[in-house]
Write a protein that holds these residues in place. Structure first.
Motif, PDB file in Angstrom:
ATOM      1  N   ALA A 272       0.728  -1.135   0.031  1.00 51.80           N
ATOM      2  CA  ALA A 272       0.013  -0.090   0.089  1.00 51.80           C
ATOM      3  C   ALA A 272       0.751   1.457   0.151  1.00 51.80           C
ATOM      4  O   ALA A 272       0.462   2.276  -0.749  1.00 51.80           O
ATOM      5  N   SER A 273       1.925   1.224   0.662  1.00 51.40           N
ATOM      6  CA  SER A 273       2.918   2.476   0.923  1.00 51.40           C
ATOM      7  C   SER A 273       3.483   2.550  -0.492  1.00 51.40           C
ATOM      8  O   SER A 273       3.728   3.873  -1.097  1.00 51.40           O
ATOM      9  N   ALA A 274       3.599   1.582  -1.318  1.00 50.25           N
ATOM     10  CA  ALA A 274       4.581   1.788  -2.681  1.00 50.25           C
ATOM     11  C   ALA A 274       3.456   2.348  -3.510  1.00 50.25           C
ATOM     12  O   ALA A 274       3.821   3.129  -4.325  1.00 50.25           O
ATOM     13  N   VAL A 275       2.304   1.879  -3.572  1.00 51.98           N
ATOM     14  CA  VAL A 275       1.274   2.237  -4.460  1.00 51.98           C
ATOM     15  C   VAL A 275       1.273   3.738  -4.123  1.00 51.98           C
ATOM     16  O   VAL A 275       0.687   4.643  -5.029  1.00 51.98           O
ATOM     17  N   THR A 276       0.854   4.214  -3.051  1.00 49.73           N
ATOM     18  CA  THR A 276       0.725   5.686  -2.487  1.00 49.73           C
ATOM     19  C   THR A 276       1.649   6.567  -3.011  1.00 49.73           C
ATOM     20  O   THR A 276       1.504   7.461  -3.611  1.00 49.73           O
ATOM     21  N   GLY A 277       3.147   6.089  -3.044  1.00 49.01           N
ATOM     22  CA  GLY A 277       4.058   6.623  -3.407  1.00 49.01           C
ATOM     23  C   GLY A 277       4.338   6.730  -4.904  1.00 49.01           C
ATOM     24  O   GLY A 277       4.603   7.845  -5.359  1.00 49.01           O
ATOM     25  N   GLY A 278       3.754   5.540  -5.664  1.00 45.44           N
ATOM     26  CA  GLY A 278       3.866   5.893  -7.034  1.00 45.44           C
ATOM     27  C   GLY A 278       2.750   6.687  -7.546  1.00 45.44           C
ATOM     28  O   GLY A 278       3.140   7.616  -8.555  1.00 45.44           O
ATOM     29  N   LEU A 279       1.552   6.939  -6.891  1.00 44.40           N
ATOM     30  CA  LEU A 279       0.607   7.491  -7.503  1.00 44.40           C
ATOM     31  C   LEU A 279       0.966   9.238  -6.871  1.00 44.40           C
ATOM     32  O   LEU A 279       0.751  10.090  -7.832  1.00 44.40           O
ATOM     33  N   LEU A 280       1.779   9.573  -6.315  1.00 45.41           N
ATOM     34  CA  LEU A 280       2.153  10.738  -5.726  1.00 45.41           C
ATOM     35  C   LEU A 280       3.128  11.218  -6.638  1.00 45.41           C
ATOM     36  O   LEU A 280       3.177  12.563  -6.762  1.00 45.41           O
TER      37      LEU A 280
END
Length: 339
Positions: A272-280
């Motif tokens: 979930a953290s990697a997805v959040t960082g990617g979207l940001l």
């Protein structure tokens, strides 16, 4: 950070005390003005991360902070509890911080802080759910987004302490989110689906790949723009799928990889953290999900090759480079709906 931008930042920090202490207006009026100005001169994305923190074992904040930092984001923790070790270790000690969450939020309001993403993980009580929901309402803006990782269970069962009331509260919280990232078990509980398969054996034993895709789409009906389901069954034997649905575009993607014979605490937090960082940092939904799957898959492979206690978690420190390099061997494939 470019030289000019860094120099400007240092000058602003140097003059902050004079700005706050001198001239017209009080300190409480000036802090939000200064915070907003600093947001405009730096491209560092800020994430309010609402999770517990463990002294030992990779989970929650001890996972989220290094992942998001490696992706160029500043993580601002709103801790829900401090644990001696994460909750899968027998005999762990825990200090509940529920009573301290609102005072932290109040101070952030006084400082005029603004966040690019609001990101919640494991929440231990209805009170925490209520506090986080109010936080989302107060700090949510048109130019930021909310991520809810509805940590409630795995392998067909709820975690200890989770009950029907917590499931209902998590449904409400997911309705506030732009992005939700449940695993298949959590998706089943959120949707009120029967949890099939043997207890502890996982939901996927009784769910087809097609049904999992339908669940992913149905989750978006609760409110989120992006629904992502991990640990879903794949059509090919020996593989596992992650599904991602964009409600606005009406598009569904599937990311498959080899199902490795290992499981570690904290991998859901890392995903979930990697997805959040990617979207940001501007990745599209399928790009962010493919990168997150690649990161987790490489991390599990690296960890399997080491002598270790599985409870220690995935050795993510050895694969943080996967968050910046080209994704290899993992592709987000569009799924034709209604086939």
């Amino acid at each position: 950070m470019p030289f000019f931008q860094e120099t400007t930042r240092r000058i602003c920090l140097f003059s902050m005390n004079e700005f706050i202490s001198g001239g017209m207006g009080g300190r409480d009026e000036k802090l939000p003005i200064f915070a907003a100005f600093m947001d405009k001169i730096t491209d560092m994305k800020k994430i309010a991360a609402i999770h517990d923190i463990s002294g030992y074992g990779r989970a929650s904040l001890t996972v989220a902070i290094p992942v998001l930092s490696a992706m160029g984001c500043q993580v601002c923790p709103l801790p829900t509890a401090v644990l001696s070790a994460h909750s899968e270790y027998p005999g762990f000690r825990s200090l509940d911080l529920t009573d301290h969450m609102q005072p932290i939020i109040d101070h952030w309001r006084e400082l005029g802080l603004r966040f690019d993403a609001l990101y919640s993980g494991y929440l231990a009580s209805g009170r925490q759910l209520d506090i986080v929901e109010r936080f989302f309402v107060e700090f949510g803006r048109e130019d930021n987004f909310v991520v809810v990782d509805p940590v409630m269970g795995d392998r067909g069962v709820l975690y200890p302490g989770m009950d029907a009331g917590m499931v209902e509260g998590m449904r409400r919280l997911c309705g506030r989110a732009k992005v939700v990232t449940p695993n298949l078990t959590e998706a089943a509980f959120l949707l009120g689906r029967e949890v099939c398969g043997a207890r502890g054996a996982g939901v996927s034993a009784g769910v087809s790949a097609r049904e999992a895709e339908e669940w992913c789409v149905e989750l978006a009906g609760m409110g989120p723009e992006y629904s992502i389901v991990t640990s879903a069954p794949a059509e090919e034997p020996g593989r596992i799928a992650t599904l991602a649905y964009d409600r606005r575009e009406g598009k569904l993607w599937r990311v498959c990889c080899e199902e490795l014979p290992a499981s570690y605490p904290g991998t859901g937090d890392a995903f979930a953290s990697a997805v959040t960082g990617g979207l940001l940092r501007g990745e599209t939904l399928p790009e962010a999900v493919a990168r997150a799957v690649y990161f987790i898959h490489e991390g599990i492979r690296e960890t399997m090759a080491c002598e270790h206690d599985p409870l220690d978690g995935m050795h993510q420190e050895k694969v943080l480079h996967c968050l910046a390099e080209e994704v290899r061997g993992v592709v987000a494939e569009p799924v034709e709906r209604g086939r």
